[in-house]
Scaffold this active site. Structure first.
Site, PDB file in Angstrom:
ATOM      1  CB  SER A   1       4.809   5.446   4.288  1.00 47.75           C
ATOM      2  OG  SER A   1       5.055   6.535   5.139  1.00 47.75           O
TER       3      SER A   1
ATOM      4  CG  HIS B   1      -0.914   6.271   4.555  1.00 54.72           C
ATOM      5  ND1 HIS B   1      -2.288   6.225   4.536  1.00 54.72           N
ATOM      6  CD2 HIS B   1      -0.575   7.147   5.531  1.00 54.72           C
ATOM      7  CE1 HIS B   1      -2.762   7.039   5.464  1.00 54.72           C
ATOM      8  NE2 HIS B   1      -1.742   7.603   6.087  1.00 54.72           N
TER       9      HIS B   1
ATOM     10  CG  ASP C   1      -3.182   3.546   6.587  1.00 56.81           C
ATOM     11  OD1 ASP C   1      -3.167   2.965   5.493  1.00 56.81           O
ATOM     12  OD2 ASP C   1      -4.026   4.407   6.881  1.00 56.81           O
TER      13      ASP C   1
ATOM     14  CG  ASN D   1      -1.836   1.179   1.287  1.00 57.51           C
ATOM     15  OD1 ASN D   1      -2.422   1.535   0.261  1.00 57.51           O
ATOM     16  ND2 ASN D   1      -1.999   1.800   2.441  1.00 57.51           N
TER      17      ASN D   1
HETATM   18  C1  GRF Z   1      -2.569   8.764  -2.919  1.00 57.14           C
HETATM   19  O1  GRF Z   1      -2.289   9.932  -2.184  1.00 57.14           O
HETATM   20  C2  GRF Z   1      -2.256   7.537  -2.097  1.00 57.14           C
HETATM   21  O2  GRF Z   1      -1.183   7.711  -1.221  1.00 57.14           O
HETATM   22  C3  GRF Z   1      -3.519   7.344  -1.305  1.00 57.14           C
HETATM   23  O3  GRF Z   1      -4.548   7.685  -2.198  1.00 57.14           O
HETATM   24  C4  GRF Z   1      -4.058   8.594  -3.185  1.00 57.14           C
HETATM   25  C5  GRF Z   1      -4.330   7.964  -4.518  1.00 57.14           C
HETATM   26  O4  GRF Z   1      -4.028   8.811  -5.583  1.00 57.14           O
HETATM   27  N1  GRF Z   1      -3.585   6.001  -0.793  1.00 57.14           N
HETATM   28  P1  GRF Z   1      -4.055   8.257  -7.069  1.00 57.14           P
HETATM   29  O5  GRF Z   1      -5.434   7.627  -7.285  1.00 57.14           O
HETATM   30  O6  GRF Z   1      -2.950   7.265  -7.219  1.00 57.14           O
HETATM   31  O7  GRF Z   1      -3.873   9.475  -7.926  1.00 57.14           O
END
Ligand code: GRF
Length: 222
Positions: free
Chosen positions: A140, A113, A149, A111
């Site tokens: 991260s 985050h 997370d 994932n």
């Molecule tokens: C990103 O900020 C990611 O860290 C979070 O959700 C957002 C997704 O953005 N989990 P995208 O759809 O990849 O543009």
């Protein structure tokens, strides 16, 4: 010379898919992975269009059509098994996954985050960092465990918070870093340099008891 085997991936999204795009671009540039499918829990999102444009199979599994998390996650696990992914990549997939689902892909799910975990798990990370008066923020990449997370951290990137930053500006700055670190970590998995063993991230044979950091020159430390 024989080419290294390509790591089969499935990418899960819910929205814009800019991280998906970063992975698509790196795969096109030689990252030894194959995105077998992109799955969204929301129909009509931009990420699905990005996948289609790249010629990747797309699937929509709309959570609104399922009575509860367990039944949705069961359907999701079934769908993923059609593609036999060695790695499941959560890229802005805005759903909490049940322990049963996570169990299916233990050590094989990443994932990203938008915070310097363990700070600011959950939502609205940029706003929370600004409200706290932090001077730095970031993103991260971690392996997914039952703890939201909270799985083993692999790689982080920092950005400085500047006086003119609002939530939107800060999010954009963090996203540019996300687009670097996520493909980097996926590459390590694809190249057999990174695994998750007994709940710990191991890179190049070394247990990561703290995350690696992306440096300005593109290398990682320590
Ligand atoms: C990103 O900020 C990611 O860290 C979070 O959700 C957002 C997704 O953005 N989990 P995208 O759809 O990849 O543009």
């Amino acid at each position: 010379m024989t080419q290294p085997e390509k790591l089969p991936l499935v990418v899960l999204i819910s929205g814009s898919g800019s991280n998906l795009q970063a992975v698509i671009d790196q795969v096109a540039a030689g990252l030894p992975a194959e995105i077998r499918a992109v799955v969204s829990n929301r129909p009509g999102v931009r990420g699905l269009e990005r996948a289609r444009l790249a010629g990747i199979e797309t699937r929509v599994l709309d959570h609104k059509r399922y009575p509860d998390r367990e039944s949705y996650d069961l359907a999701l696990a079934g769908l993923l098994s059609e593609y036999q992914p060695k790695l499941v990549v959560l890229a802005g997939f805005m759903r909490i996954l049940s322990p049963q689902f996570i169990q299916c892909f233990r050590g094989r799910m990443l994932n990203i985050h938008p915070s310097l975990l363990p700070k600011y798990r959950g939502l609205h990370t940029h706003r929370r960092a600004l409200e706290a008066g932090d001077t730095e923020h970031g993103a991260s990449v971690h392996f997914v465990t039952e703890e939201l997370d909270g799985g083993p951290l692999v790689l982080q990137a920092r950005v400085a918070i500047e006086p003119e930053d609002d939530e939107e500006r800060l999010a954009a700055k963090v996203l540019t870093k996300e687009h670097i670190i996520y493909p980097m970590v996926i590459r390590w998995v694809a190249e057999g340099r990174l695994t998750c063993r007994d709940g710990q991230a191991v890179r190049d044979g070394r247990v990561l008891d703290r995350p690696l950091f992306l440096m300005d020159n593109g290398t990682t430390e320590p």
